[in-house]
Design a protein around this motif. Structure first.
Motif, PDB file in Angstrom:
ATOM      1  N   LEU A  55       0.833  -1.199   0.000  1.00  0.00           N
ATOM      2  CA  LEU A  55       0.000   0.000   0.000  1.00  0.00           C
ATOM      3  C   LEU A  55       0.866   1.247   0.000  1.00  0.00           C
ATOM      4  O   LEU A  55       0.560   2.231  -0.674  1.00  0.00           O
ATOM      5  N   GLN A  56       1.957   1.198   0.728  1.00  0.00           N
ATOM      6  CA  GLN A  56       2.862   2.350   0.776  1.00  0.00           C
ATOM      7  C   GLN A  56       3.434   2.636  -0.613  1.00  0.00           C
ATOM      8  O   GLN A  56       3.491   3.785  -1.034  1.00  0.00           O
ATOM      9  N   GLN A  57       3.855   1.607  -1.333  1.00  0.00           N
ATOM     10  CA  GLN A  57       4.377   1.808  -2.683  1.00  0.00           C
ATOM     11  C   GLN A  57       3.310   2.386  -3.605  1.00  0.00           C
ATOM     12  O   GLN A  57       3.589   3.293  -4.394  1.00  0.00           O
ATOM     13  N   ALA A  58       2.091   1.873  -3.502  1.00  0.00           N
ATOM     14  CA  ALA A  58       1.003   2.366  -4.342  1.00  0.00           C
ATOM     15  C   ALA A  58       0.710   3.827  -4.041  1.00  0.00           C
ATOM     16  O   ALA A  58       0.495   4.628  -4.958  1.00  0.00           O
ATOM     17  N   SER A  59       0.708   4.181  -2.765  1.00  0.00           N
ATOM     18  CA  SER A  59       0.403   5.561  -2.408  1.00  0.00           C
ATOM     19  C   SER A  59       1.509   6.514  -2.852  1.00  0.00           C
ATOM     20  O   SER A  59       1.236   7.663  -3.175  1.00  0.00           O
ATOM     21  N   GLU A  60       2.741   6.047  -2.871  1.00  0.00           N
ATOM     22  CA  GLU A  60       3.842   6.889  -3.319  1.00  0.00           C
ATOM     23  C   GLU A  60       3.795   7.113  -4.830  1.00  0.00           C
ATOM     24  O   GLU A  60       4.234   8.147  -5.319  1.00  0.00           O
ATOM     25  N   ALA A 115      -3.133  10.886  -5.891  1.00  0.00           N
ATOM     26  CA  ALA A 115      -4.402  10.858  -5.168  1.00  0.00           C
ATOM     27  C   ALA A 115      -4.291   9.999  -3.915  1.00  0.00           C
ATOM     28  O   ALA A 115      -4.764  10.379  -2.840  1.00  0.00           O
ATOM     29  N   LEU A 116      -3.670   8.831  -4.040  1.00  0.00           N
ATOM     30  CA  LEU A 116      -3.494   7.971  -2.867  1.00  0.00           C
ATOM     31  C   LEU A 116      -2.531   8.596  -1.866  1.00  0.00           C
ATOM     32  O   LEU A 116      -2.718   8.460  -0.660  1.00  0.00           O
ATOM     33  N   ALA A 117      -1.513   9.286  -2.360  1.00  0.00           N
ATOM     34  CA  ALA A 117      -0.561   9.944  -1.463  1.00  0.00           C
ATOM     35  C   ALA A 117      -1.274  11.016  -0.642  1.00  0.00           C
ATOM     36  O   ALA A 117      -1.051  11.143   0.565  1.00  0.00           O
ATOM     37  N   ARG A 118      -2.165  11.773  -1.269  1.00  0.00           N
ATOM     38  CA  ARG A 118      -2.915  12.816  -0.566  1.00  0.00           C
ATOM     39  C   ARG A 118      -3.853  12.195   0.466  1.00  0.00           C
ATOM     40  O   ARG A 118      -3.957  12.667   1.593  1.00  0.00           O
ATOM     41  N   THR A 161      -3.511   9.292   1.954  1.00  0.00           N
ATOM     42  CA  THR A 161      -2.683   8.758   3.034  1.00  0.00           C
ATOM     43  C   THR A 161      -2.246   9.868   3.983  1.00  0.00           C
ATOM     44  O   THR A 161      -2.287   9.717   5.206  1.00  0.00           O
ATOM     45  N   ALA A 162      -1.853  11.009   3.426  1.00  0.00           N
ATOM     46  CA  ALA A 162      -1.415  12.140   4.250  1.00  0.00           C
ATOM     47  C   ALA A 162      -2.567  12.672   5.106  1.00  0.00           C
ATOM     48  O   ALA A 162      -2.380  12.978   6.285  1.00  0.00           O
ATOM     49  N   LEU A 163      -3.766  12.767   4.514  1.00  0.00           N
ATOM     50  CA  LEU A 163      -4.925  13.249   5.283  1.00  0.00           C
ATOM     51  C   LEU A 163      -5.304  12.273   6.394  1.00  0.00           C
ATOM     52  O   LEU A 163      -5.665  12.683   7.500  1.00  0.00           O
ATOM     53  N   THR A 164      -5.219  10.985   6.111  1.00  0.00           N
ATOM     54  CA  THR A 164      -5.525   9.975   7.126  1.00  0.00           C
ATOM     55  C   THR A 164      -4.527  10.060   8.275  1.00  0.00           C
ATOM     56  O   THR A 164      -4.903  10.003   9.449  1.00  0.00           O
ATOM     57  N   ARG A 165      -3.266  10.218   7.948  1.00  0.00           N
ATOM     58  CA  ARG A 165      -2.227  10.343   8.974  1.00  0.00           C
ATOM     59  C   ARG A 165      -2.452  11.598   9.815  1.00  0.00           C
ATOM     60  O   ARG A 165      -2.377  11.572  11.038  1.00  0.00           O
ATOM     61  N   GLU A 166      -2.766  12.722   9.143  1.00  0.00           N
ATOM     62  CA  GLU A 166      -2.991  13.972   9.870  1.00  0.00           C
ATOM     63  C   GLU A 166      -4.208  13.870  10.780  1.00  0.00           C
ATOM     64  O   GLU A 166      -4.189  14.349  11.917  1.00  0.00           O
TER      65      GLU A 166
END
Length: 99
Positions: free
Chosen positions: A10-15, A19-22, A24-29
């Motif tokens: 999932l980390q590779q896909a989000s990188e 859209a997935l990176a954004r 992931t960042a919002l979920t983390r925040e």
């Protein structure tokens, strides 16, 4: 055309996907915001509250019951002030009851 299919994390896909990176960042925040306010929420209510989506300067908390939401609603000004003091721009916190 020869395609090789291989699994990626999932980390590779989000990188690789903006859209997935954004997302992931919002979920983390959102999770970080919840951690920041945990001490302001009464201990018995903490398990009833989960981090929800962030929409600009608005944030949503997911709450398990109407009773918990009523108590959390009283704390919203203090929660917002605490988040702002930590550098997050939070103009509103919305509560969503999940039955």
């Amino acid at each position: 055309m020869l395609r090789r299919h291989h699994a990626i994390t999932l980390q590779q896909a989000s990188e690789e996907s903006p859209a997935l990176a954004r997302l992931t960042a919002l979920t983390r925040e959102s999770s970080e915001r919840l951690k920041a306010i945990q001490t302001l929420i009464p201990a018995p209510l903490r398990p009833a509250v989960a981090a929800g989506p962030i929409d600009g300067s608005n944030w949503c908390l997911l709450v398990r019951s109407n009773a918990a939401a009523a108590k959390i609603r009283q704390l919203l000004p203090a929660l917002q002030a605490h988040l702002r003091s930590r550098g997050w721009e939070v103009n509103a916190i919305r509560l969503k009851v999940q039955n």
